[in-house]
Design an enzyme around this catalytic site. Structure first.
Site, PDB file in Angstrom:
ATOM      1  CB  CYS A 183      12.887   0.433  -9.392  1.00 36.85           C
ATOM      2  SG  CYS A 183      11.789  -0.061 -10.742  1.00 36.85           S
ATOM      3  CB  THR A 184      16.103  -3.500  -9.802  1.00 34.86           C
ATOM      4  OG1 THR A 184      16.475  -3.128  -8.477  1.00 34.86           O
ATOM      5  CG2 THR A 184      17.115  -4.498 -10.356  1.00 34.86           C
TER       6      THR A 184
END
Length: 292
Positions: A183-184
């Site tokens: 994810c980020t």
């Protein structure tokens, strides 16, 4: 001109009184002139703040002085100034809103029973030794402008959709092979990896520090393709001038990594829109039909 920086951070740790921590964090950010979003819960802290470099450094130093936050995971990126027009500091039931607060167990070392954390270098070693499935732990629209090569991108509009997706059986074929969640900044995939382990996925890993830390180390010379969507005025960031452009404009199908909101104020959908098409109002599929 003052240098602007953005700090992305989180830590899973038990907090007995999140509301008291919220008041302290709000006052600290206001005193330093920082904008951004901070979420607190009994599970820990998660936030992104931006402002002048000296102020952001002071914020990080003071926050890590709090014993529960001493192991806080912090990542830096370039800001432009004014990336966050306001400050939001809130307490919620979940640090990340998966809609499964009762499933997540946290102690002083972090999430209990999650996937094995991999540094960017360890990720490359794993990929070199095994056939790995990358599993995107973000909203599906974020992957339109950047993702790991051949990643599985679940059709989720928001994080709360993941539990139903995992329970649907669509990904049961991955339960017996190595899966790397990403994810980020690392927090969504950390929760996701724990939810996958609980549902019988046997070999689950997570990219420690997320795409942001991977980009710091390998830029566009590794396994990542495209740009990284971010939740501030920048909308997207590139790790180098040689970043691939994999996004397609929702209006003209031209190559772009530019993102913006649907022009219908009642719609919250994010769209990939090139600079040329952005000169006119742009609508998602449903709202485009209504405009005709």
């Amino acid at each position: 001109m003052a240098v602007a920086k953005i700090l992305l951070f989180y830590v899973f740790t038990p907090l007995a009184d999140p509301e008291a921590v919220r008041l302290w964090q709000r006052d600290l950010c206001e005193s330093l002139g920082l904008g951004g979003r901070i979420i607190l819960s009994k599970q820990g802290i998660n936030g992104t703040v931006g402002g002048e470099l000296k102020a952001v450094k002071r914020y990080l130093r003071k926050t890590k002085e709090y014993p529960a936050f001493k192991n806080l995971d912090a990542k830096w990126s370039e800001g432009r100034g004014g990336d966050f027009p306001r400050l939001s500091v809130r307490v919620r039931d979940e640090l990340v809103s998966f809609g499964a607060p009762g499933e997540l167990e946290v102690d002083e070392t972090g999430i209990i029973g999650g996937g094995m954390k991999l540094t960017p270098g360890q990720l490359h070693e794993l990929v070199a030794s095994k056939q790995v499935a990358f599993f995107d732990g973000r909203n599906a629209f974020e992957a339109q402008i950047g993702k790991f090569k051949d990643a599985v991108v679940p059709a989720v509009a928001n994080t709360r959709d993941f539990v139903a997706e995992l329970d649907s059986g669509r990904y049961d074929h991955l339960k017996h092979q190595p899966v790397v969640t990403y994810c980020t900044g690392g927090i969504r995939c950390e929760v996701l990896s724990a939810l996958m382990v609980q549902r019988g996925f046997r070999e689950v890993y997570q990219l420690d520090g997320g795409i942001a830390r991977y980009g710091e180390e390998f830029g566009d010379s590794g396994l990542w393709q495209g740009s990284l969507y971010v939740f501030d005025k920048r909308m997207a960031v590139r790790f180098s001038d040689s970043a691939a452009v994999i996004g397609r404009c929702s209006q003209c199908d031209g190559a772009t990594d530019r993102m913006q909101n649907c022009s219908d104020l009642a719609c919250r959908e994010q769209l990939v829109v090139c600079a040329g098409c952005a000169e006119s109002p742009v609508y998602c599929g449903t709202h485009a039909t209504l405009q005709r």
